[in-house]
Design a protein around this motif. Structure first.
Motif, PDB file in Angstrom:
ATOM      1  N   VAL A 189       0.885 -10.540  18.953  1.00 35.72           N
ATOM      2  CA  VAL A 189       1.458  -9.193  18.877  1.00 35.72           C
ATOM      3  C   VAL A 189       0.592  -8.229  18.070  1.00 35.72           C
ATOM      4  O   VAL A 189       0.658  -7.018  18.253  1.00 35.72           O
ATOM      5  N   GLY A 190      -0.221  -8.789  17.187  1.00 36.29           N
ATOM      6  CA  GLY A 190      -1.151  -7.956  16.434  1.00 36.29           C
ATOM      7  C   GLY A 190      -0.481  -6.954  15.508  1.00 36.29           C
ATOM      8  O   GLY A 190      -0.956  -5.836  15.363  1.00 36.29           O
ATOM      9  N   ASN A 191       0.623  -7.347  14.888  1.00 33.21           N
ATOM     10  CA  ASN A 191       1.330  -6.375  14.051  1.00 33.21           C
ATOM     11  C   ASN A 191       0.701  -6.259  12.670  1.00 33.21           C
ATOM     12  O   ASN A 191      -0.077  -7.097  12.240  1.00 33.21           O
ATOM     13  N   ARG A 192       1.062  -5.202  11.974  1.00 30.66           N
ATOM     14  CA  ARG A 192       0.467  -4.934  10.674  1.00 30.66           C
ATOM     15  C   ARG A 192       1.419  -5.181   9.505  1.00 30.66           C
ATOM     16  O   ARG A 192       0.997  -5.255   8.379  1.00 30.66           O
ATOM     17  N   PHE A 193       2.713  -5.261   9.769  1.00 31.42           N
ATOM     18  CA  PHE A 193       3.657  -5.425   8.659  1.00 31.42           C
ATOM     19  C   PHE A 193       3.700  -6.891   8.212  1.00 31.42           C
ATOM     20  O   PHE A 193       3.309  -7.784   8.954  1.00 31.42           O
ATOM     21  N   PRO A 194       4.182  -7.152   6.989  1.00 32.63           N
ATOM     22  CA  PRO A 194       4.198  -8.538   6.505  1.00 32.63           C
ATOM     23  C   PRO A 194       5.235  -9.403   7.232  1.00 32.63           C
ATOM     24  O   PRO A 194       6.269  -8.899   7.669  1.00 32.63           O
ATOM     25  N   ILE A 195       4.910 -10.681   7.347  1.00 32.77           N
ATOM     26  CA  ILE A 195       5.805 -11.633   8.010  1.00 32.77           C
ATOM     27  C   ILE A 195       6.070 -12.792   7.064  1.00 32.77           C
ATOM     28  O   ILE A 195       5.144 -13.340   6.454  1.00 32.77           O
ATOM     29  N   LEU A 196       7.340 -13.162   6.972  1.00 34.89           N
ATOM     30  CA  LEU A 196       7.715 -14.343   6.202  1.00 34.89           C
ATOM     31  C   LEU A 196       8.004 -15.473   7.172  1.00 34.89           C
ATOM     32  O   LEU A 196       8.806 -15.314   8.089  1.00 34.89           O
ATOM     33  N   ALA A 197       7.346 -16.604   6.953  1.00 34.33           N
ATOM     34  CA  ALA A 197       7.668 -17.786   7.746  1.00 34.33           C
ATOM     35  C   ALA A 197       8.933 -18.408   7.151  1.00 34.33           C
ATOM     36  O   ALA A 197       9.011 -18.620   5.948  1.00 34.33           O
TER      37      ALA A 197
END
Ligand code: C2O
Ligand code: CU
Length: 699
Positions: free
Chosen positions: A610-618
């Motif tokens: 998706v190439g997103n820029r916001f942070p992701i929590l696993a």
């Protein structure tokens, strides 16, 4: 009863030509006659249509209803992608790119789009499990891993594939890679590199396509890129033909009218090691081949024909039946017929004048590497008239095989004596290692995803099932004759990291995610409604980039949007670019954080697509997801500065996104900045892990 359009003069012309002039059986050596004859000349040639190209990493396709003029008088109702009158644009992809292919369904019926031959996650495959409802869009995101070759896309909806393909839905995919691009091969699309999609159709007397299921498996009139009686002008040099058999059922035994030698350079999934010189080859439904044809010695102004030498084929060759009409007959059956009239034109400024001796160095899987074998038998269903694998007609809720991720498997297709079939498997490219009907021809010794299993034959291939595993999303295998596929000659398999971990109940039934409407039950709705104005559950974790994120810090001064991601849900993927937009639109006034129900490895792979820029929590154990009551992982929660939940939204619809941006403006006391929401997901459709159904594992 509607009557079928019969062009008497053509019928007489073709029939008498074939019977009188064409050699019996397949002419080897001189004597294969061109099929132009008096009957055919009554219809003028029409110029071949070259589908437009679509390039880039983000491709938009729509499937639209259209009309096309095939005959004088009334036009014919058709389907096409991106408003093509029949068929669709050619999509160019580069190996290694992370791509997003977005498909909008403008029909009044469900469709799916399958990327035939591509190696990608099952959830991105576009089989019957990824339906796109009328008016909806679906995005398939994946990294292009296949070799340079010619692939295709087409609808694959449950039991409706034949119908949508009959109306013309389909398109080619050309993948480019570094090996192929370095070779001196014809590569100017539409000039010396020609896409050729062949199929045939039967028409009613009102000029509409005749579509009565099995009754119309064989068309009466050949279409080349959707054009009747097609002609093309090709330069007097080496030209490359990328040919797809896009028939419903008919096979072709390809050759040229002067019996010239041509060179096979590529099969379904890549280049052959070396060009293979031949004068004829079978190309069955779903198969592709890339040929080089030497026109250097042909004088501009001369012509030749690409011909299907289909007369006198063995029993079971699709289209060898002698009848001119009815269920098994057609005006093209058991005939040698012209597929394309080729006019030789002047050379281009930089012609390809010789063939590379070596194309590539393929490393195929070998017998020695095989760690599992299976055999699939094709039978006519007991007491029935339709075909199935192992007497089990296709059932959406039955997984027929489970393959362990990373295994190299040998599959034998064991065809009974009823008819020939064109076997296709999703996910992998394979190598055919043996045929009971004779040696594997040199031109077939490359990467394949579709093979011809003649009547009464056994064909064995080896494939490695790597990269993509899922215990919930299945891949398909089936006969590519769309009428056979639709009537049940299809099965599905899971590629699993640990097949033994698939949860089975006492009846040997494993849990399987059913692709249904998102089950927003009243109790779930009231649960999320009750969250409003309650304190948001605390969390403190590091995101995928290693930054510490805690609820307290995130909501110290700004509103927070928690975007819960079900990792295999297409809607969650569709929403990613809009969450990006939301973050960009609110700038420093809010924080968007994704929470995905996956470990870091899967989460990173997801981000890649998706190439997103916001942070992701696993959140592999779903602790945050559960604390927020987002068990479906398909929710968006807005938390006010200070840590109180403002509202939880089911999903990520355009409406939700609009409301979120208004709420953020209000909470941060700043002006609302507009977002482009035209293509935002309208609602959630599929992918809820709570919508489980049971499926039977039959092996
Ligand atoms: Cu060309 Cu299952 O597909
Ligand atoms: Cu079949």
């Amino acid at each position: 009863m509607k009557t079928r359009l019969i062009w008497i003069s053509l019928l007489i012309g073709l029939t008498s030509l074939s019977l009188a002039q064409a050699p019996k059986g397949k002419g080897k050596g001189k004597g294969r006659q061109p099929t132009t004859g008096p009957g055919e000349q009554q219809r003028p040639y029409q110029d071949l249509w070259i589908p437009p190209l679509l390039t880039g990493k983000n491709i938009d396709l729509s499937l639209d209803k259209n009309r096309k003029s095939f005959w004088p008088g009334a036009s014919t109702a058709t389907y096409g992608y991106d408003n093509a009158a029949f068929w669709g644009p050619t999509v160019i992809l580069n190996q290694g790119d992370a791509v997003n292919l977005r498909v909008k369904n403008n029909l009044d019926e469900v469709t799916t789009v399958h990327w035939h031959g591509l190696h990608l996650p099952a959830a991105m495959d576009g089989g019957p499990h990824q339906p796109i409802k009328p008016g909806d869009s679906w995005t398939s995101s994946f990294v292009v891993k296949n070799n340079a070759a010619t692939y295709w896309y087409h609808p694959h909806p449950h039991e409706m594939t034949q119908k949508q393909m009959t109306y013309g839905a389909g398109g080619l995919i050309i993948i480019r890679d570094l090996i192929e691009s370095k070779l001196a091969l014809p590569r100017t699309y539409g000039v010396d590199d020609i896409p050729l999609v062949f199929t045939s159709r039967r028409f009613y007397s009102n000029n509409e396509f005749s579509f009565e299921g099995d009754d119309d498996k064989y068309g009466d009139y050949l279409l080349a890129n959707g054009v009747l009686d097609a002609q093309v002008t090709l330069p007097a040099q080496f030209v490359r033909l990328r040919i797809l058999n896009a028939e419903i059922e008919r096979g072709y035994d390809l050759g040229f009218s002067d019996n010239r030698t041509f060179y096979v350079i590529g099969t379904d999934g890549g280049l052959l090691d070396k060009p293979v010189p031949i004068t004829g080859m079978k190309l069955m439904v779903g198969e592709r081949v890339e040929l080089l044809v030497n026109l250097s010695d042909d004088k501009p102004g001369t012509s030749l024909e690409l011909v299907a030498y289909n007369e006198g084929q063995k029993f079971g060759f699709p289209g060898s039946e002698p009848g001119r009409g009815g269920v098994n007959g057609s005006l093209l059956n058991n005939l040698n017929f012209r597929m394309l009239h080729i006019n030789v034109g002047p050379k281009t400024s930089q012609p390809i004048t010789r063939i590379p001796e070596v194309l590539t160095h393929n490393r195929f899987w070998t017998e020695a590497e095989v760690n599992n074998r299976r055999s699939l038998a094709i039978y006519k269903a007991r007491g029935g008239s339709t075909f199935s694998f192992d007497y089990k007609p296709f059932d959406m809720h039955t997984t027929n095989h489970v393959v362990k991720l990373g295994d190299v498997e040998a599959w034998t297709i064991d065809n009974d004596r009823t008819f020939g079939h064109s076997f296709h498997i999703h996910d992998v490219q394979f190598k055919i290692i043996s045929r009971s009907d004779g040696p594997v021809p040199a031109y077939e010794q490359g990467w394949k995803d579709t093979l011809y299993a003649p009547s009464g034959s056994r064909v064995t291939f080896i494939a490695k099932f790597e990269d993509y595993a899922s215990n919930t999303d299945a891949f398909m295998y089936h006969c590519h004759m769309a009428n056979h596929e639709d009537s049940g000659l299809m099965g599905q398999f899971l590629v699993s990291k640990d097949p033994s971990a698939l949860k089975r109940n006492s009846a040997g039934v494993i849990e399987f995610r059913q692709k249904v409407e998102h089950p927003l039950t009243p109790s779930m709705m009231s649960k999320i409604e009750r969250q409003a104005a309650t304190p948001a559950p605390a969390f403190a974790k590091t995101d995928l980039k290693g930054n510490a994120l805690s609820l307290a810090a995130l909501t110290a001064t700004k509103p927070l949007v928690l975007y819960f991601i079900e990792r295999e849900c297409p809607c969650a993927r569709d929403a990613a670019p809009f969450m990006d937009q939301l973050q960009a639109a609110c700038g420093d006034n809010c924080t968007v954080v994704g929470v995905i129900n996956a470990g870091t490895e899967v989460a990173n792979a997801w981000i890649q697509t998706v190439g997103n820029r916001f942070p992701i929590l696993a959140d592999p154990d779903c602790s945050i997801i559960r604390a927020y009551g987002a068990e479906c992982a398909a929710y968006t929660t807005l938390v006010a500065p200070g840590g109180t939940i403002v509202k939880t939204y089911p999903g990520y619809s355009a409406e939700t996104l609009k409301e979120l941006s208004a709420q953020i403006a209000r909470l941060s006391r700043s002006a609302e900045r507009p977002m482009k929401l035209d293509n935002a997901p309208q609602h959630l459709v599929v992918g809820c892990p709570l919508g489980r159904a049971s499926i039977t594992v039959s092996n």
